[in-house]
Design a protein around this motif. Sequence first.
Motif, PDB file in Angstrom:
ATOM      1  N   ILE A   1       0.850  -1.199   0.000  1.00 23.12           N
ATOM      2  CA  ILE A   1       0.000   0.000   0.000  1.00 23.12           C
ATOM      3  C   ILE A   1       0.881   1.244   0.000  1.00 23.12           C
TER       4      ILE A   1
ATOM      5  N   ILE B   1      -7.078   5.269  -5.099  1.00 26.59           N
ATOM      6  CA  ILE B   1      -6.496   4.402  -4.070  1.00 26.59           C
ATOM      7  C   ILE B   1      -7.512   3.353  -3.641  1.00 26.59           C
TER       8      ILE B   1
ATOM      9  N   THR C   1      -8.431   9.733  -3.719  1.00 33.87           N
ATOM     10  CA  THR C   1      -9.123   8.812  -2.818  1.00 33.87           C
ATOM     11  C   THR C   1      -9.791   7.691  -3.601  1.00 33.87           C
TER      12      THR C   1
ATOM     13  N   TYR D   1      -7.745   0.682  -6.323  1.00 38.34           N
ATOM     14  CA  TYR D   1      -6.568  -0.177  -6.265  1.00 38.34           C
ATOM     15  C   TYR D   1      -6.686  -1.193  -5.115  1.00 38.34           C
TER      16      TYR D   1
ATOM     17  N   TYR E   1       2.343   1.848  -3.380  1.00 43.17           N
ATOM     18  CA  TYR E   1       1.354   2.351  -4.338  1.00 43.17           C
ATOM     19  C   TYR E   1       1.013   3.822  -4.081  1.00 43.17           C
ATOM     20  N   ILE E   2       0.751   4.180  -2.838  1.00 41.02           N
ATOM     21  CA  ILE E   2       0.335   5.564  -2.579  1.00 41.02           C
ATOM     22  C   ILE E   2       1.470   6.562  -2.787  1.00 41.02           C
TER      23      ILE E   2
ATOM     24  N   TYR F   1       1.291   9.068  -5.653  1.00 39.70           N
ATOM     25  CA  TYR F   1       0.368  10.201  -5.587  1.00 39.70           C
ATOM     26  C   TYR F   1       0.951  11.328  -4.751  1.00 39.70           C
TER      27      TYR F   1
END
Length: 181
Positions: free
Chosen positions: A6, A101, A98, A104, A9-10, A13
Motif C-alpha cells: 500500500i 487508491i 481517494t 486499487y 502504491y500511494i 500520488y
Amino acid sequence: MIYDEIEEYIAEYPIYQYAFIDSKKIEFSDRVRTICKKECERYGHSWSCPPAVGSVKSCQAICNTYPKALLFSTVAEVEDYSNMDRLLETKEEHELITRQITRYLREHDVVCYPLSSDSCSICEKCAYPKACRHPEAVLPCIESHGIVIMNAIEKCHMDFFLGENMVLWFTLIFLKNVYEF
C-alpha cells in the motif's frame, strides 16, 4: 496485501502525509454530528451525510469491523483561504486520489470503507432521498460518521494547518485483509 505494498502504491500520488491507525483508537462523538446538523447545508440532502449514513453509533459499529485505517492528507494552495468556493474546488483532486487508491485496494482484495473530507459531490445534485445513482462510488464525509478527526490526526502526528494559503484535505480508509510481513 501487505502494508508495504500500500505504501509503495500511494507513493505514486501527491500525498502529503499518511499513517495507519488502529480503528479502535478512532474517537466517535455525537457532538460532531451536531455541527453537521447546524452548519452544513447538505445535512438531510445527501446520501453521504446524516441522517442517510445512519446514527453515529451505527457508523462506529461499521468502522469498528475494520481493524485498521489508512489516514492520509493532500495539500492544495489557495489564494484566499476565506473564499469557500475556491477552497472547495481544490477538493476535486483529493477526491480523485481517494477514488483511485480505493479502486486499487479493492482490486487487490482489500475490503475497504472510504471516508473523505467533505460530502460526496459526484453528482451536481444528489438524488437524496431517492435512490443513490452511484452507491459504489459514494464517499461519505469523515465527520458524517461522528469521527473526531482532529484526535486521529494528533495521534498520527500529522499536520492540520500549514498556513493561510494552504488547505489540507483528509481521507480515512478503513481496511480489512491487510497484513504485516
